[in-house]
Motif scaffolding. Sequence first.
Motif, PDB file in Angstrom:
ATOM      1  N   ARG A   1       0.834  -1.216   0.000  1.00 41.06           N
ATOM      2  CA  ARG A   1       0.000   0.000   0.000  1.00 41.06           C
ATOM      3  C   ARG A   1       0.865   1.262   0.000  1.00 41.06           C
ATOM      4  NH1 ARG A   1      -4.764  -0.495   4.252  1.00 41.06           N
ATOM      5  NH2 ARG A   1      -5.902  -1.672   2.679  1.00 41.06           N
TER       6      ARG A   1
ATOM      7  N   GLN B   1       1.938   1.959  -3.505  1.00 38.60           N
ATOM      8  CA  GLN B   1       0.815   2.478  -4.302  1.00 38.60           C
ATOM      9  C   GLN B   1       0.506   3.920  -3.916  1.00 38.60           C
ATOM     10  OE1 GLN B   1      -2.104  -0.461  -3.222  1.00 38.60           O
ATOM     11  NE2 GLN B   1      -1.494  -1.873  -4.833  1.00 38.60           N
TER      12      GLN B   1
ATOM     13  N   SER C   1      -6.976   6.982  -6.783  1.00 31.96           N
ATOM     14  CA  SER C   1      -6.183   5.998  -6.035  1.00 31.96           C
ATOM     15  C   SER C   1      -5.882   6.497  -4.631  1.00 31.96           C
ATOM     16  CB  SER C   1      -4.857   5.715  -6.736  1.00 31.96           C
ATOM     17  OG  SER C   1      -5.091   5.280  -8.031  1.00 31.96           O
TER      18      SER C   1
END
Length: 420
Positions: free
Chosen positions: A243, A246, A258
């Motif tokens: 995570r 990302q 996102s």
Amino acid sequence: MAGESQNWVLMATAQTPTNIAVIKYWGKRDETLILPVNDSISVTLDPNHLCTTTTVAVSPTFNQDRMWLNGKEISLSGGRFQNCLREIRTRACDVEDNKKGIKITKEDWGKLHLHIASYNNFPTAAGLASSAAGFACLVYALGKLMNVKEDESQLSAIARQGSGSACRSLFGGFVKWIMGKEDNGSDSLAVQLVDEKHWDDLVIVIAVVSSRQKETSSTSGMRESVETSLLLQHRAKEIVPKRTLQMEEAIKNCDFASFSRLTCADSNQFHAVCLDTSPPIFYMNDTSHRIISIIEKWNRSEEAPQVAYTFDAGPNAVMIARNRKAATLLIQRLLYYFPPNSDDLNSYIIGDQSIAKDAGINGMQDVEALPPPPEIKDNIPSQKYKGDVSYFICTRPGRGPVLLSDESQALLNSENGLPK
Ligand SMILES: Nc1ncnc2c1ncn2[C@@H]1O[C@H](COP(=O)(O)OP(=O)(O)OP(=O)(O)O)[C@@H](O)[C@H]1O
Ligand SMILES: C[C@@](O)(CCOP(=O)(O)OP(=O)(O)O)CC(=O)O
């Protein structure tokens, strides 16, 4: 130590922002050094709205280290203060002030005592990260006073020992706390991902749901989670590493869809870890849950998410709007559901009040005239929750610490080093 007289006082004053994590720190692998079980990422909040100001002073006339927080003297005997003071003292360098005829050598700093005065322009210990801004400001101001040569990342590793989240307040914009691998904590420090100008469309609205002191502190809450939650271990090992990558990508590309998905998911998982702790810890309350539902419903009715939400160890909601337009629509929704208890709109929406003006809110008559949000139009009339939010703070991503050179902003008197 040289000085024309021994009555001099040398001071430095700094101002430091608070920060809110979008990938949460929750759990330590070392309680004393404050080393986390995972990386975390935060956004620094504009110090014009939420900040700590700290003045530090040194004088041969001081006979002990003393600190005043928000005007009241507090004890510096706690391990966290002691660790920060010891670490910064070992890095102190020679200081010369020719105008005042002062010369302090590296060795002198071990013998000299300090006075510290700090002021938070927002409620302390109310889930608004006062400890983060506070310890970052203390370390930054002492670093300036003592001519410490280390950079902000190295200072962050000292602030970390005051409160973990404090290490992220040494920078503006978006900041990552790298968990590090070393047992001595030397590589557990903060780095800036991007500065505050990189993504300046974002608008942040904080709903202060309760400013009472919380029942379970972050420190003891995360200790209990480490001891009892299997979900915490899964999160630290399997979820956060992916995570974090990302999230870094989303921030770099200003990819709000996102960013919003990751921020909301991480906040919800952090609170799931709290529920998975034995006994379970409840930081959010009914108002927090209502805010989540309102934003989820609205985001789902749009083509793309408009607002991200995140909650720390308390019920306050931090909402990040994709841009100013989304922020005005958010304020309309929040005021529709949570109208103020009194008619004093000026103290109900603080910080950047121009967002409410842009939303067409100039007085109570505008709040009362707000229509129900379109996403609930076919449903039964929605309920309102007057008085359930204490107030809103409108702000944005902001800059890191600064030194205030104007002596009128100092919190200590330059003659005797006592609070003004
Ligand atoms: N300006 C400051 N300078 C130094 N230390 C501070 C300052 N403000 C707060 N602190 C320290 O932080 C403590 C409060 O931290 P606590 O974690 O309980 O609350 P918070 O940081 O406001 O909330 P949260 O961590 O949930 O966001 C205070 O008791 C004090 O020790
Ligand atoms: C939920 C959090 O805000 C937890 C912050 O914890 P603290 O930094 O307050 O805890 P200590 O390191 O024990 O002082 C998440 C975050 O800021 O990342």
